[in-house]
Design a protein around this motif. Structure first.
Motif, PDB file in Angstrom:
ATOM      1  N   ASP A 238      -3.387   2.330  -5.791  1.00  0.00           N
ATOM      2  CA  ASP A 238      -2.171   2.364  -4.959  1.00  0.00           C
ATOM      3  C   ASP A 238      -2.061   1.174  -4.018  1.00  0.00           C
ATOM      4  O   ASP A 238      -1.344   1.243  -3.026  1.00  0.00           O
ATOM      5  CB  ASP A 238      -2.122   3.670  -4.170  1.00  0.00           C
ATOM      6  CG  ASP A 238      -3.049   3.670  -2.984  1.00  0.00           C
ATOM      7  OD1 ASP A 238      -4.141   3.081  -3.086  1.00  0.00           O
ATOM      8  OD2 ASP A 238      -2.683   4.246  -1.946  1.00  0.00           O
TER       9      ASP A 238
ATOM     10  N   LYS B 274       2.413   1.390   8.574  1.00  0.00           N
ATOM     11  CA  LYS B 274       2.477   2.731   7.992  1.00  0.00           C
ATOM     12  C   LYS B 274       2.970   3.771   8.977  1.00  0.00           C
ATOM     13  O   LYS B 274       2.742   3.618  10.157  1.00  0.00           O
ATOM     14  CB  LYS B 274       1.083   3.140   7.487  1.00  0.00           C
ATOM     15  CG  LYS B 274       0.806   2.524   6.145  1.00  0.00           C
ATOM     16  CD  LYS B 274      -0.534   2.967   5.615  1.00  0.00           C
ATOM     17  CE  LYS B 274      -0.689   2.514   4.197  1.00  0.00           C
ATOM     18  NZ  LYS B 274       0.221   3.146   3.266  1.00  0.00           N
TER      19      LYS B 274
ATOM     20  N   ASP C 137       0.855  -1.192   0.000  1.00  0.00           N
ATOM     21  CA  ASP C 137       0.000   0.000   0.000  1.00  0.00           C
ATOM     22  C   ASP C 137       0.889   1.239   0.000  1.00  0.00           C
ATOM     23  O   ASP C 137       1.731   1.403   0.876  1.00  0.00           O
ATOM     24  CB  ASP C 137      -0.902  -0.035   1.241  1.00  0.00           C
ATOM     25  CG  ASP C 137      -2.036   0.968   1.159  1.00  0.00           C
ATOM     26  OD1 ASP C 137      -2.080   1.741   0.175  1.00  0.00           O
ATOM     27  OD2 ASP C 137      -2.868   0.987   2.083  1.00  0.00           O
ATOM     28  N   MET C 138       0.699   2.088  -1.009  1.00  0.00           N
ATOM     29  CA  MET C 138       1.470   3.332  -1.083  1.00  0.00           C
ATOM     30  C   MET C 138       1.057   4.246   0.072  1.00  0.00           C
ATOM     31  O   MET C 138      -0.121   4.310   0.423  1.00  0.00           O
ATOM     32  CB  MET C 138       1.189   4.064  -2.394  1.00  0.00           C
ATOM     33  CG  MET C 138       1.417   3.236  -3.613  1.00  0.00           C
ATOM     34  SD  MET C 138       3.142   2.825  -3.820  1.00  0.00           S
ATOM     35  CE  MET C 138       2.929   1.495  -4.957  1.00  0.00           C
TER      36      MET C 138
HETATM   37 MG   LIG Z   1      -2.470   3.924   0.166  1.00  0.00          MG
END
Ligand SMILES: [Mg+2]
Length: 438
Positions: free
Chosen positions: A121, A175, A27-28
């Protein structure tokens, strides 16, 4: 832009046993905002919000902007109130999807084509088949993250686990710019750290319903039986899904896309191109890229198309059937230049640095189609190759196999071996570490 809850305690070392952890969720990080920062480096470290206008909503916000409480789907006007000094930019979907396409086709698909793309993304990747070449899921994740950062100037987070559910929850908690491996025997423990909304797809209505039954976290969910959950949710399917999720179980497999019909590359010139040498260089880069993707996917192409776009945005394409299927830039390139010259109405022997094009071009590219699997493709030597072999001193076996050998092949098979060597160098040292020569 994900608003899924993250738990600080989840972002820790869960152990290093990768056995069975063959699903990656990639996941970007703040994709649209990160791409805007990548092309406007002066915005780095500042609150960047993508989505502007009276009636617009926020499509993405940089991590600096999120500190002001800005989130996706919030009205842009509200974001303006929260962060009056923020940098507000319009949404440029064309740019984001072009970069996304490039990331998927030049980075992710270098590892495997077992990819389920969820959005522009985000994707799942099944690396079980790629382990022979890459050895470990963590190594793949490290390589993917480094490539995306180096080549596109943005970061992504990767979750590694035994199924899609845990891999996604892992990437969320990794993240930003992180990686989290959850070994199989830690799946249940990991998901049971989460609040209810940490389960992907569990929305506010279901949360409220579960709260009403005294269930406020995944660990409480895990202590319920399926029968109790049927009572709470009113649905056997929902109950089974929640029970499995709360134990880190997910029977869903990846939804893979149909095999590709064409592989291409195109690039826009910084300023409209007037000379043959510049156009040839760009077409050579495209051939190099396309050929390396073909090789990475084990495909051979029989059809070559050159595409040009002119300053007035008009398109032109010209196509040819190759004498034999190929996955080598050294074969594609001379044919692509022939096509270019024909499209320009220029003589076939036109070469040299001073030659002007008959018409300026804005974009050039090639694409290959009529794709077949390499191991299923029989390659007959061309007449030229047979003559070349006859001229050699020592008697040579006929090159009828699709696997070239550098020692005894024809000129074209030797060139292809050189390109494979370049692939290996790039895999090890990065895409820009080696280029094809003249
Ligand atoms: Mg993302």
């Amino acid at each position: 832009m994900s608003t899924a809850p993250r738990i600080e305690a989840a972002k820790r070392d869960w152990g290093h046993d990768e056995t069975g952890c063959t699903i990656l969720h990639i996941d970007m990080d703040a994709f649209f905002a990160s791409l805007e920062i990548a092309r406007h480096p002066e915005f780095r470290g500042k609150p960047v919000i993508v989505g502007t206008g009276n009636r617009a909503v926020v499509s993405a916000a940089s991590y600096e902007a999120r500190k002001y409480g800005i989130n996706s789907a919030m009205p842009a006007a509200r974001a303006h109130q929260l962060c009056p000094n923020g940098i507000f930019l319009p949404v440029d979907h064309h740019y984001y999807s072009a970069v996304s396409h490039e990331i998927f086709h030049t980075v992710f698909r270098e590892v495997t084509d077992r990819i389920e793309q969820v959005s522009v993304d985000e994707c799942y990747m099944d690396v079980s088949g790629a382990l022979l070449a890459w050895h470990s899921p963590t190594r793949i994740a490290q390589w993917l993250r480094a490539q995306v950062a180096e080549r596109f100037g943005i970061t992504c987070s990767v979750g590694i686990a035994g199924n899609k559910l845990v891999a996604k929850m892992a990437s969320t908690n990794a993240k930003p710019n992180g990686m989290l491996l959850i070994p199989l025997d830690k799946h249940a423990q990991f998901v049971q750290l989460m609040p209810l909304r940490g389960i992907p797809g569990l929305g506010p209505a279901q949360e409220k319903r579960l709260n009403a039954w005294g269930i406020n976290s995944v660990s409480q969910l895990a202590r319920c039986s399926v029968e109790e959950l049927i009572q709470a949710t009113g649905s056997k399917a929902a109950a089974t899904h929640l029970w499995e999720a709360s134990h880190g179980i997910d029977p869903c497999t990846l939804t893979l896309h149909a095999p590709e019909k064409s592989i291409g590359q195109e690039r826009t010139f910084d300023t409209d191109c007037n000379d043959l040498a510049t156009a040839s260089t760009l077409i050579k880069q495209c051939c190099d890229k396309v050929a390396s993707i073909l090789r990475a996917k084990g495909l051979m192409a029989r059809t070559l198309t050159v595409k040009l776009r002119f300053p007035d945005l008009a398109y032109s394409t010209k196509q040819m059937q190759l004498e034999q299927p190929t996955d080598a830039a050294s074969t594609l390139y001379p044919h692509a230049i022939d096509l270019l010259l024909r499209m320009m109405g220029m003589p076939a022997d036109c070469r040299g640095t001073e030659v002007k094009l008959t018409r300026p071009i804005r974009l050039a590219g090639i694409s290959t189609s009529t794709l077949t699997k390499r191991e299923e493709t029989v390659i007959q030597p061309t007449l030229d190759e047979l003559l070349e072999e006859n001229e050699r001193v020592a008697p040579m076996p006929q090159a009828s196999s699709s696997i070239p050998s550098p020692a005894n092949g024809t000129r074209s098979t030797r060139l292809r071996c050189a390109e494979e060597a370049v692939d290996q160098i790039r895999r090890k040292f990065g895409q820009d570490s080696a280029h094809l020569g003249a």
